[in-house]
Scaffold this motif. Structure first.
Motif, mmCIF file in Angstrom:
data_model
loop_
_atom_site.group_PDB
_atom_site.id
_atom_site.type_symbol
_atom_site.label_atom_id
_atom_site.label_comp_id
_atom_site.label_asym_id
_atom_site.label_seq_id
_atom_site.Cartn_x
_atom_site.Cartn_y
_atom_site.Cartn_z
ATOM 1 N N LEU A 96 0.227 3.280 10.232
ATOM 2 C CA LEU A 96 -0.165 3.076 11.622
ATOM 3 C C LEU A 96 -0.918 4.297 12.130
ATOM 4 O O LEU A 96 -0.447 5.429 11.974
ATOM 5 N N TYR A 97 -2.062 4.049 12.759
ATOM 6 C CA TYR A 97 -2.826 5.110 13.413
ATOM 7 C C TYR A 97 -2.942 4.760 14.890
ATOM 8 O O TYR A 97 -3.371 3.663 15.246
ATOM 9 N N VAL A 98 -2.527 5.702 15.739
ATOM 10 C CA VAL A 98 -2.653 5.549 17.183
ATOM 11 C C VAL A 98 -3.530 6.698 17.668
ATOM 12 O O VAL A 98 -3.187 7.868 17.469
ATOM 13 N N ASN A 99 -4.660 6.338 18.232
ATOM 14 C CA ASN A 99 -5.638 7.332 18.698
ATOM 15 C C ASN A 99 -5.996 8.314 17.581
ATOM 16 O O ASN A 99 -6.153 9.510 17.805
ATOM 17 N N GLY A 100 -6.094 7.787 16.356
ATOM 18 C CA GLY A 100 -6.487 8.588 15.200
ATOM 19 C C GLY A 100 -5.365 9.358 14.532
ATOM 20 O O GLY A 100 -5.558 9.933 13.470
ATOM 21 N N GLN A 101 -4.177 9.373 15.125
ATOM 22 C CA GLN A 101 -3.041 10.106 14.561
ATOM 23 C C GLN A 101 -2.143 9.153 13.773
ATOM 24 O O GLN A 101 -1.776 8.090 14.259
ATOM 25 N N ALA A 102 -1.800 9.540 12.549
ATOM 26 C CA ALA A 102 -0.919 8.727 11.701
ATOM 27 C C ALA A 102 0.522 8.838 12.193
ATOM 28 O O ALA A 102 0.980 9.916 12.578
ATOM 29 N N TYR A 103 1.231 7.711 12.177
ATOM 30 C CA TYR A 103 2.636 7.669 12.569
ATOM 31 C C TYR A 103 3.452 7.081 11.428
ATOM 32 O O TYR A 103 3.059 6.078 10.835
ATOM 33 N N LYS A 104 4.582 7.679 11.158
ATOM 34 C CA LYS A 104 5.514 7.149 10.165
ATOM 35 C C LYS A 104 6.424 6.144 10.877
ATOM 36 O O LYS A 104 7.033 6.465 11.898
ATOM 37 N N GLU A 105 6.505 4.952 10.336
ATOM 38 C CA GLU A 105 7.352 3.909 10.912
ATOM 39 C C GLU A 105 8.601 3.772 10.042
ATOM 40 O O GLU A 105 8.714 2.874 9.218
ATOM 41 N N SER A 106 9.552 4.662 10.247
ATOM 42 C CA SER A 106 10.752 4.702 9.404
ATOM 43 C C SER A 106 11.558 3.403 9.482
ATOM 44 O O SER A 106 12.259 3.052 8.533
#
Length: 181
Positions: A96-106
């Motif tokens: 997942l990228y939100v506003n270009g930042q990757a997020y870990k979806e644990s």
């Protein structure tokens, strides 16, 4: 019936009606119970889980919310908030990228581990799914945790803020999973 007994009875009746009134106000405007139906949030929530919703809380990214289904007048859906107003959302290689930042979806780890597929979320951009390049003001982008079996914003678009019933704050059934999800 003597005078003091009448006063005592009247006091109990008043207390009962005040309690009923307070429960009504709390349920109508502050908190409400609901039952999870379906498998779209599995394993976070299973079919038949019972939860309490906060009707007044601020909605943040990754909160789980219940909202009026945009494709059914009788149903409500429970999903996870992925995009807030103004966010640009995309998925690439199951990230997942939100506003270009990757997020870990644990919260997806168990579904990824149990899947035979290389990825559980297809690659997409918000514009491909909704026609908009970012989440409009007053709307949210939501997805189910069970990405392969969830009907969510990828299918029906953004969720209006005013269609949100509440934010999940507590699971109270089954008792073995009691607590904050």
């Amino acid at each position: 019936m003597n005078h003091s007994a009448k006063k005592e009875l009247l006091s109990w009746i008043k207390s009962f009606f005040v309690a009923v009134f307070l429960v009504f106000i709390c349920r109508q405007f502050l908190f409400s119970p609901t039952t999870v139906l379906g498998a779209s949030m599995s394993p976070t929530f299973e079919n038949g889980n019972k939860v309490i919703l906060n009707k007044q809380g601020k909605i943040d990214r990754f909160d789980m919310i219940v909202f009026h289904a945009p494709d059914s007048k009788e149903n409500n859906y429970i999903k996870r908030v992925i995009g807030l107003p103004g966010d640009k959302i995309s998925f690439k290689d199951d990230v997942l990228y939100v506003n270009g930042q990757a997020y870990k979806e644990s919260y997806l780890e168990e579904n990824k581990k149990n899947s035979t597929l290389a990825k559980i979320t297809e690659d997409f951009t918000l514009e491909e799914k909704t026609g908009d390049n970012k989440v409009p003001e007053g709307y949210y982008f939501v997805m189910g945790d069970n990405r392969l079996k969830s009907k969510d914003s990828r299918d029906f678009g953004f969720i209006r803020k005013k269609s949100i019933v509440g934010k999940v704050v507590l699971r109270f059934y089954p008792l073995s999973e009691f607590g904050s999800p």
